[in-house]
Design an enzyme around this catalytic site. Structure first.
Site, PDB file in Angstrom:
ATOM      1  CD  GLU A 228      -3.077  -1.024   2.193  1.00 20.35           C
ATOM      2  OE1 GLU A 228      -4.229  -1.396   1.933  1.00 20.35           O
ATOM      3  OE2 GLU A 228      -2.733  -0.588   3.318  1.00 20.35           O
ATOM      4  CD  GLU A 304      -4.350  -6.044   2.784  1.00 23.45           C
ATOM      5  OE1 GLU A 304      -5.126  -5.285   3.425  1.00 23.45           O
ATOM      6  OE2 GLU A 304      -3.105  -5.983   2.890  1.00 23.45           O
TER       7      GLU A 304
END
Length: 428
Positions: A228, A304
């Site tokens: 991320e 995710e």
């Protein structure tokens, strides 16, 4: 001339050939000898790749004797992933080896399979593996190689996310605290002391898992670059450095990044040649549209899919309705989107390794995570199946005809240790 004489010696006397015919035979033999090595590489190697799943179960190498540059087993082109020339919908679940006692690893993996998943995913916490500069620990509960090989023995694929930053509600996002002894430290950048530390870490970690890649007969089909990063920075040169660092140490399988819609990672696309994956919970439609827009000719995956959420001290336990999660999974599978359940089984933040956040309104309020990492996942903190497990399993059974559902392992006996009440506390 020597070849012609040799041929005449081995030909039966009743076979008569003219000098011209003999010359033609010699020419054909020379051509065959020249083409044979190329035919071996281009014809036999795909045949070997088709049997890689069986080879992974037996731990045998693939293509090692061919002597050519290996190609990744997992290909991300078109609308579907392809693993060894066969279409694959990746159905993966996150189980972090460092959050689960090693004695329970196999139990958790078998339950992952019983829900219909074909792949295991895990982060790698740098701070546990290098607690002091140059001192490494890959033993016991940190035996990453044994963990991966156990998944291999069960026939699972593996996705590895080695960082160096992992987030994961883990202390300092997996970065070693000793980095901060440098008062000028700039993590997740090309700051030379940080780069030197990453180099030493990768020099130890990558060779430990490189031979467990799919093209060598192992179960690892993909590696993530950073984590991320779009929510933190925009330095493409830093991300490119990590990509090259993994490849130069022998990583040949598919590389990818993962980002959420809150940052700029999905829109900036710092590594155009690397597959992008998305992290989300309820916004499946928006993320599908975004992934289609930024990489229209590549398969979609959520690295995710948040099956629940983590908890801070003094908060109520976060939960997500099982029916809601099952509905999201149904819509994603119908749209050919591969899934990694984050988490399938959360486990426990042992010791003082629980991470912390600032306030959701970014007021710098310190919000430490609790010891439990139950995450309201399909498998509870202690390893029990839940209603989420049952409903998601039902969706997969209905929509994925190739999925397999082995029986659940025998239940692990439980003991009631009573209730512990806390009445006093000290401020930090």
């Amino acid at each position: 001339m020597a070849m012609s004489v040799l041929l005449r010696r081995f030909l039966p006397p009743e076979i008569r050939v003219s000098p011209g015919q003999l010359k033609t035979i010699v020419l054909v033999l020379v051509l065959v000898l020249a083409i044979a090595p190329l035919a071996y590489v281009n014809l036999l190697r795909p045949r070997q790749a088709l049997t890689s799943r069986e080879a992974r179960r037996n731990g045998g190498p693939l293509g090692a004797a061919i002597g050519v540059h290996p190609a990744p087993c997992l290909v991300a082109e078109g609308t579907h992933f392809s693993l060894n020339n066969k279409s694959l919908l990746i159905l993966s679940g996150a189980i972090h080896y460092f959050r689960v006692p090693a004695a329970y690893w196999e139990d958790r993996m078998r339950k992952l399979q019983a829900m219909g998943l074909n792949t295991l995913e895990t982060y790698v916490p740098w701070n546990l593996h290098e607690p002091q500069p140059g001192q490494f620990d890959f033993s016991g509960m940190l035996d990453l190689r044994q963990y991966i090989q156990m998944a291999q023995s069960l026939g699972l694929n593996v996705i590895l996310r080695p960082g160096p930053y992992i987030c994961s509600e883990w202390d300092f996002g997996g970065l070693p605290a000793w980095l901060l002894r440098d008062n000028h430290m700039k993590v997740r950048t090309l700051y030379p002391p940080f780069v030197a530390a990453v180099e030493r870490y990768f020099d130890k970690l990558i060779p430990l898992v490189a031979d467990l890649q799919c093209h060598q007969g192992g179960p690892i089909i993909a590696f993530q670059i950073e984590n991320e990063y779009g929510s933190y920075g925009e330095d493409a040169s830093y991300m490119r450095y990590l990509q090259k660092g993994m490849m130069s140490r022998g990583i040949e399988e598919l590389l990818f990044t993962s980002d959420n819609m809150w940052g700029k990672g999905l829109t900036n696309h710092l590594l155009p040649d690397v597959l992008q994956t998305a992290n989300f919970q309820k916004e499946w439609k928006e993320n599908i549209d975004m992934l289609k827009a930024i990489q229209p000719n590549r398969p979609m995956m959520t690295m995710e899919l948040w099956s629940g959420w983590f908890d801070h001290w003094r908060e109520e336990h976060h939960t997500t309705a099982p029916e809601e999660l099952a509905g999201i999974v149904e819509n994603m599978i119908k749209n050919n989107m591969s899934i990694n359940f984050y988490m399938f089984h959360g486990g426990t933040n042992f010791g003082f390794m629980n991470g912390a956040n600032d306030g959701s309104d970014h007021t710098e309020q310190y919000m430490p995570d609790i010891t439990s990492y139950d995450y309201d996942a399909p498998l509870s903190e202690w390893g029990g199946t839940t209603r989420k497990f049952d409903l998601v399993q039902g969706v997969i059974k209905n929509l994925v005809p190739t999925a397999e559902f082995p029986e659940l392992p025998a239940a692990i006996p439980m003991k009631d240790y009573g209730q512990v009440e806390m009445h006093l506390c000290l401020p930090l």
